[in-house]
Design a protein around this motif. Sequence first.
Motif, PDB file in Angstrom:
ATOM      1  N   ARG A  73       0.836  -1.206   0.000  1.00  0.00           N
ATOM      2  CA  ARG A  73       0.000   0.000   0.000  1.00  0.00           C
ATOM      3  C   ARG A  73       0.870   1.254   0.000  1.00  0.00           C
ATOM      4  O   ARG A  73       0.674   2.160  -0.809  1.00  0.00           O
ATOM      5  N   ASP A  74       1.849   1.284   0.895  1.00  0.00           N
ATOM      6  CA  ASP A  74       2.708   2.462   1.022  1.00  0.00           C
ATOM      7  C   ASP A  74       3.517   2.713  -0.250  1.00  0.00           C
ATOM      8  O   ASP A  74       3.666   3.857  -0.678  1.00  0.00           O
ATOM      9  N   ILE A  75       4.028   1.663  -0.861  1.00  0.00           N
ATOM     10  CA  ILE A  75       4.789   1.800  -2.106  1.00  0.00           C
ATOM     11  C   ILE A  75       3.904   2.314  -3.233  1.00  0.00           C
ATOM     12  O   ILE A  75       4.290   3.207  -3.994  1.00  0.00           O
ATOM     13  N   LEU A  76       2.704   1.749  -3.352  1.00  0.00           N
ATOM     14  CA  LEU A  76       1.798   2.177  -4.414  1.00  0.00           C
ATOM     15  C   LEU A  76       1.437   3.649  -4.281  1.00  0.00           C
ATOM     16  O   LEU A  76       1.365   4.373  -5.280  1.00  0.00           O
ATOM     17  N   VAL A  77       1.240   4.113  -3.063  1.00  0.00           N
ATOM     18  CA  VAL A  77       0.898   5.520  -2.838  1.00  0.00           C
ATOM     19  C   VAL A  77       2.113   6.414  -3.061  1.00  0.00           C
ATOM     20  O   VAL A  77       2.053   7.380  -3.820  1.00  0.00           O
ATOM     21  N   LYS A  78       3.221   6.077  -2.426  1.00  0.00           N
ATOM     22  CA  LYS A  78       4.413   6.936  -2.450  1.00  0.00           C
ATOM     23  C   LYS A  78       5.123   6.931  -3.806  1.00  0.00           C
ATOM     24  O   LYS A  78       5.464   7.981  -4.341  1.00  0.00           O
ATOM     25  N   ASP A  79       5.322   5.755  -4.370  1.00  0.00           N
ATOM     26  CA  ASP A  79       6.152   5.654  -5.573  1.00  0.00           C
ATOM     27  C   ASP A  79       5.370   5.682  -6.886  1.00  0.00           C
ATOM     28  O   ASP A  79       5.938   6.024  -7.928  1.00  0.00           O
ATOM     29  N   PHE A  80       4.091   5.321  -6.850  1.00  0.00           N
ATOM     30  CA  PHE A  80       3.340   5.214  -8.096  1.00  0.00           C
ATOM     31  C   PHE A  80       2.125   6.138  -8.164  1.00  0.00           C
ATOM     32  O   PHE A  80       1.394   6.123  -9.143  1.00  0.00           O
ATOM     33  N   GLY A  81       1.901   6.925  -7.117  1.00  0.00           N
ATOM     34  CA  GLY A  81       0.831   7.915  -7.150  1.00  0.00           C
ATOM     35  C   GLY A  81      -0.578   7.363  -6.999  1.00  0.00           C
ATOM     36  O   GLY A  81      -1.548   8.035  -7.349  1.00  0.00           O
ATOM     37  N   TYR A  82      -0.706   6.152  -6.502  1.00  0.00           N
ATOM     38  CA  TYR A  82      -2.043   5.614  -6.254  1.00  0.00           C
ATOM     39  C   TYR A  82      -2.711   6.396  -5.136  1.00  0.00           C
ATOM     40  O   TYR A  82      -2.042   6.956  -4.271  1.00  0.00           O
ATOM     41  N   ARG A  83      -4.056   6.419  -5.183  1.00  0.00           N
ATOM     42  CA  ARG A  83      -4.831   7.114  -4.164  1.00  0.00           C
ATOM     43  C   ARG A  83      -5.855   6.150  -3.583  1.00  0.00           C
ATOM     44  O   ARG A  83      -6.636   5.542  -4.330  1.00  0.00           O
ATOM     45  N   GLU A  84      -5.803   6.059  -2.251  1.00  0.00           N
ATOM     46  CA  GLU A  84      -6.750   5.163  -1.589  1.00  0.00           C
ATOM     47  C   GLU A  84      -8.178   5.618  -1.847  1.00  0.00           C
ATOM     48  O   GLU A  84      -8.475   6.801  -1.891  1.00  0.00           O
ATOM     49  N   ASN A  85      -9.040   4.628  -2.045  1.00  0.00           N
ATOM     50  CA  ASN A  85     -10.464   4.806  -2.314  1.00  0.00           C
ATOM     51  C   ASN A  85     -10.740   5.469  -3.658  1.00  0.00           C
ATOM     52  O   ASN A  85     -11.855   5.893  -3.920  1.00  0.00           O
ATOM     53  N   GLU A  86      -9.703   5.554  -4.510  1.00  0.00           N
ATOM     54  CA  GLU A  86      -9.881   6.041  -5.876  1.00  0.00           C
ATOM     55  C   GLU A  86      -9.460   4.940  -6.855  1.00  0.00           C
ATOM     56  O   GLU A  86     -10.251   4.495  -7.681  1.00  0.00           O
ATOM     57  N   ASN A  87      -8.206   4.523  -6.757  1.00  0.00           N
ATOM     58  CA  ASN A  87      -7.732   3.413  -7.578  1.00  0.00           C
ATOM     59  C   ASN A  87      -6.975   2.368  -6.751  1.00  0.00           C
ATOM     60  O   ASN A  87      -6.495   1.390  -7.277  1.00  0.00           O
ATOM     61  N   LEU A  88      -6.898   2.593  -5.446  1.00  0.00           N
ATOM     62  CA  LEU A  88      -6.319   1.643  -4.498  1.00  0.00           C
ATOM     63  C   LEU A  88      -7.292   1.467  -3.350  1.00  0.00           C
ATOM     64  O   LEU A  88      -7.671   2.444  -2.691  1.00  0.00           O
ATOM     65  N   PHE A  89      -7.702   0.239  -3.144  1.00  0.00           N
ATOM     66  CA  PHE A  89      -8.685  -0.071  -2.111  1.00  0.00           C
ATOM     67  C   PHE A  89      -8.053  -1.047  -1.136  1.00  0.00           C
ATOM     68  O   PHE A  89      -7.608  -2.124  -1.530  1.00  0.00           O
ATOM     69  N   VAL A  90      -7.982  -0.622   0.131  1.00  0.00           N
ATOM     70  CA  VAL A  90      -7.306  -1.415   1.152  1.00  0.00           C
ATOM     71  C   VAL A  90      -8.287  -1.688   2.279  1.00  0.00           C
ATOM     72  O   VAL A  90      -8.901  -0.773   2.817  1.00  0.00           O
ATOM     73  N   VAL A  91      -8.420  -2.976   2.617  1.00  0.00           N
ATOM     74  CA  VAL A  91      -9.291  -3.372   3.715  1.00  0.00           C
ATOM     75  C   VAL A  91      -8.462  -4.147   4.728  1.00  0.00           C
ATOM     76  O   VAL A  91      -7.867  -5.169   4.399  1.00  0.00           O
ATOM     77  N   GLU A  92      -8.400  -3.623   5.938  1.00  0.00           N
ATOM     78  CA  GLU A  92      -7.827  -4.323   7.088  1.00  0.00           C
ATOM     79  C   GLU A  92      -8.994  -4.651   7.997  1.00  0.00           C
ATOM     80  O   GLU A  92      -9.493  -3.793   8.704  1.00  0.00           O
ATOM     81  N   ASP A  93      -9.431  -5.879   7.959  1.00  0.00           N
ATOM     82  CA  ASP A  93     -10.609  -6.290   8.719  1.00  0.00           C
ATOM     83  C   ASP A  93     -10.183  -6.738  10.120  1.00  0.00           C
ATOM     84  O   ASP A  93      -9.534  -7.771  10.271  1.00  0.00           O
ATOM     85  N   PRO A  94     -10.548  -5.972  11.158  1.00  0.00           N
ATOM     86  CA  PRO A  94     -10.134  -6.319  12.518  1.00  0.00           C
ATOM     87  C   PRO A  94     -10.698  -7.648  13.012  1.00  0.00           C
ATOM     88  O   PRO A  94     -10.121  -8.273  13.898  1.00  0.00           O
ATOM     89  N   THR A  95     -11.797  -8.097  12.418  1.00  0.00           N
ATOM     90  CA  THR A  95     -12.371  -9.387  12.822  1.00  0.00           C
ATOM     91  C   THR A  95     -12.183 -10.448  11.734  1.00  0.00           C
ATOM     92  O   THR A  95     -12.715 -11.542  11.836  1.00  0.00           O
ATOM     93  N   GLY A  96     -11.423 -10.099  10.694  1.00  0.00           N
ATOM     94  CA  GLY A  96     -11.216 -11.011   9.575  1.00  0.00           C
ATOM     95  C   GLY A  96     -10.220 -12.109   9.882  1.00  0.00           C
ATOM     96  O   GLY A  96      -9.211 -11.895  10.550  1.00  0.00           O
ATOM     97  N   GLU A  97     -10.522 -13.295   9.360  1.00  0.00           N
ATOM     98  CA  GLU A  97      -9.651 -14.455   9.508  1.00  0.00           C
ATOM     99  C   GLU A  97      -9.182 -14.912   8.133  1.00  0.00           C
ATOM    100  O   GLU A  97      -9.639 -14.412   7.115  1.00  0.00           O
TER     101      GLU A  97
END
Length: 117
Positions: A73-97
Amino acid sequence: MGIDSAMDASSFEFAVFFFGTLESSALLFEASKTLNNPDKRLKIYLDWGLVREGGFHNSFIEERATARGREMRDILVKDFGYRENENLFVVEDPTGEHTEESWSSRMENALKIFFGI
């Protein structure tokens, strides 16, 4: 406390040396032309759960997968200009297994992102 937090820094430095970073990986080297081209830029969905069960091996693997997901995620944002919730979608599910049931509970959101379903 997670495995990454419990490891001393010298162990982690050895692991990075031994396994490398995503930033210098063949994966990003091969994908960089596409990732750098706004006209060809793909939507990317990264998803992981934060529940660590199933013994040490599963805990260790899942902890590393989370660290790698965050690194990507950090590389895509910093080095490639991706923007979360625009072309990069990241889900960290606190209850996910790491199970099909857990993944299926998040699938509807992924389908909406890519197909508007």
